[in-house]
Design a protein around this motif. Structure first.
Motif, PDB file in Angstrom:
ATOM      1  N   VAL A 161       5.200 -24.610 -15.265  1.00 61.22           N
ATOM      2  CA  VAL A 161       4.477 -25.214 -16.364  1.00 61.22           C
ATOM      3  C   VAL A 161       4.474 -26.815 -16.198  1.00 61.22           C
ATOM      4  N   ALA A 162       5.396 -27.507 -15.678  1.00 52.91           N
ATOM      5  CA  ALA A 162       5.211 -28.659 -15.243  1.00 52.91           C
ATOM      6  C   ALA A 162       4.317 -29.079 -14.062  1.00 52.91           C
ATOM      7  N   ASN A 163       4.126 -28.229 -13.408  1.00 54.61           N
ATOM      8  CA  ASN A 163       3.182 -28.499 -12.132  1.00 54.61           C
ATOM      9  C   ASN A 163       1.610 -28.189 -12.774  1.00 54.61           C
ATOM     10  N   GLY A 164       1.377 -27.291 -13.479  1.00 57.60           N
ATOM     11  CA  GLY A 164       0.170 -27.103 -14.087  1.00 57.60           C
ATOM     12  C   GLY A 164      -0.123 -28.448 -14.963  1.00 57.60           C
ATOM     13  N   ALA A 165       0.959 -29.039 -15.701  1.00 60.43           N
ATOM     14  CA  ALA A 165       0.612 -30.229 -16.421  1.00 60.43           C
ATOM     15  C   ALA A 165       0.231 -31.385 -15.788  1.00 60.43           C
ATOM     16  N   PHE A 166       0.911 -31.583 -14.361  1.00 57.82           N
ATOM     17  CA  PHE A 166       0.611 -32.559 -13.481  1.00 57.82           C
ATOM     18  C   PHE A 166      -0.751 -32.605 -12.973  1.00 57.82           C
ATOM     19  N   ALA A 167      -1.256 -31.170 -12.625  1.00 59.95           N
ATOM     20  CA  ALA A 167      -2.287 -31.029 -12.051  1.00 59.95           C
ATOM     21  C   ALA A 167      -3.696 -31.070 -13.045  1.00 59.95           C
ATOM     22  N   SER A 170      -3.603 -35.226 -13.546  1.00 57.77           N
ATOM     23  CA  SER A 170      -4.129 -36.046 -12.351  1.00 57.77           C
ATOM     24  C   SER A 170      -5.120 -35.446 -11.502  1.00 57.77           C
ATOM     25  N   ASP A 171      -5.806 -34.246 -12.251  1.00 55.43           N
ATOM     26  CA  ASP A 171      -7.014 -33.635 -11.575  1.00 55.43           C
ATOM     27  C   ASP A 171      -6.568 -33.259 -10.188  1.00 55.43           C
ATOM     28  N   GLY A 172      -5.374 -32.895  -9.971  1.00 59.48           N
ATOM     29  CA  GLY A 172      -4.888 -32.482  -8.709  1.00 59.48           C
ATOM     30  C   GLY A 172      -4.279 -33.510  -7.728  1.00 59.48           C
ATOM     31  N   GLY A 173      -4.483 -34.680  -8.294  1.00 59.96           N
ATOM     32  CA  GLY A 173      -4.162 -35.853  -7.249  1.00 59.96           C
ATOM     33  C   GLY A 173      -2.668 -36.231  -7.336  1.00 59.96           C
ATOM     34  N   PHE A 174      -1.797 -35.621  -8.213  1.00 57.45           N
ATOM     35  CA  PHE A 174      -0.430 -36.199  -7.987  1.00 57.45           C
ATOM     36  C   PHE A 174       0.544 -35.178  -7.529  1.00 57.45           C
ATOM     37  N   ASP A 175       1.162 -35.281  -6.626  1.00 57.87           N
ATOM     38  CA  ASP A 175       2.037 -34.170  -6.064  1.00 57.87           C
ATOM     39  C   ASP A 175       3.564 -34.518  -6.305  1.00 57.87           C
ATOM     40  N   ASN A 176       3.955 -33.927  -7.411  1.00 56.66           N
ATOM     41  CA  ASN A 176       5.525 -33.806  -7.703  1.00 56.66           C
ATOM     42  C   ASN A 176       6.061 -32.731  -7.951  1.00 56.66           C
TER      43      ASN A 176
END
Length: 214
Positions: A161-167, A170-176
């Protein structure tokens, strides 16, 4: 009449019954577990409803090596801090993240309810004076296994879920990619569950050996 015929029938060794205070303590433990199960279910259902609406969703997330500024300096001056945890507000999550969030909540509800039910059955056996038995050993083992799997699966789905929110933000520009799983807690819980199961297994073996000697 033979000597064997005069021998009294052998009765299995009986375990001492619990005192009334101990029994009340166990039932209070069961009641507390029921409250936890109900609270978890209510919170999980509300979370599932929020995810299915998928509009303005708050997502807890963990960060690694990320800095941010906070107004904690003199007169509210911005100071750089290391970001550890934060709550992300997303207009809408990807469908895969919504599904993962629903599974996270469902795992929490199911695992908590199952553990409470198993421990309630165990407490009922203890109150009746049946402390060490194969049934109790299975109940303790099953509760430990369910707890471990729940503690591992829920953070796994939460990470999705968190990865989907980051994506989305950031439009896929933040890798965390950070797995929100506390290994120390999981290892400690696994050890406690295995230890409790071993205690009941050894106690049951001693009880059966004692029955054979009486």
């Amino acid at each position: 009449m033979s000597a064997s015929a005069r021998e009294p029938a052998r009765e299995p060794a009986r375990e001492p019954a619990l005192s009334r205070g101990d029994a009340w303590g166990l039932w209070c433990f069961v009641a507390a577990g029921g409250v936890v199960a109900v609270a978890t279910a209510v919170r999980g259902v509300l979370r599932i409803g929020e995810l299915l609406r998928n509009s303005g969703v708050d997502v807890p997330a963990e960060f690694l090596g990320t800095t941010a500024t906070a107004p904690i300096g003199p007169d509210g001056a911005a100071v750089e801090v290391v970001l550890d945890r934060a709550e992300l507000h997303v207009d809408a999550l990807p469908a895969a993240s919504v599904a993962a969030g629903v599974l996270e909540a469902a795992v929490g509800i199911a695992a908590t309810a199952t553990v409470v039910i198993l421990l309630t059955l165990l407490c009922r056996e203890l109150v009746r004076g049946r402390i060490f038995s194969r049934r109790n050993t299975r109940l303790v083992s099953a509760a430990g296994i369910v707890w471990v799997f729940g503690a591992a699966l829920a953070p796994f789905f939460g990470n999705m879920v968190a990865n989907g929110a980051f994506a989305r933000l950031s439009d896929g520009g933040f890798d965390n990619v950070v797995m929100g799983l506390e290994l120390q807690t999981l290892i400690a819980g696994t050890f406690v569950a295995a230890f409790a199961a071993s205690v009941f297994a050894v106690g049951d073996r001693f009880r059966r050996d004692a029955d054979g000697l009486v």
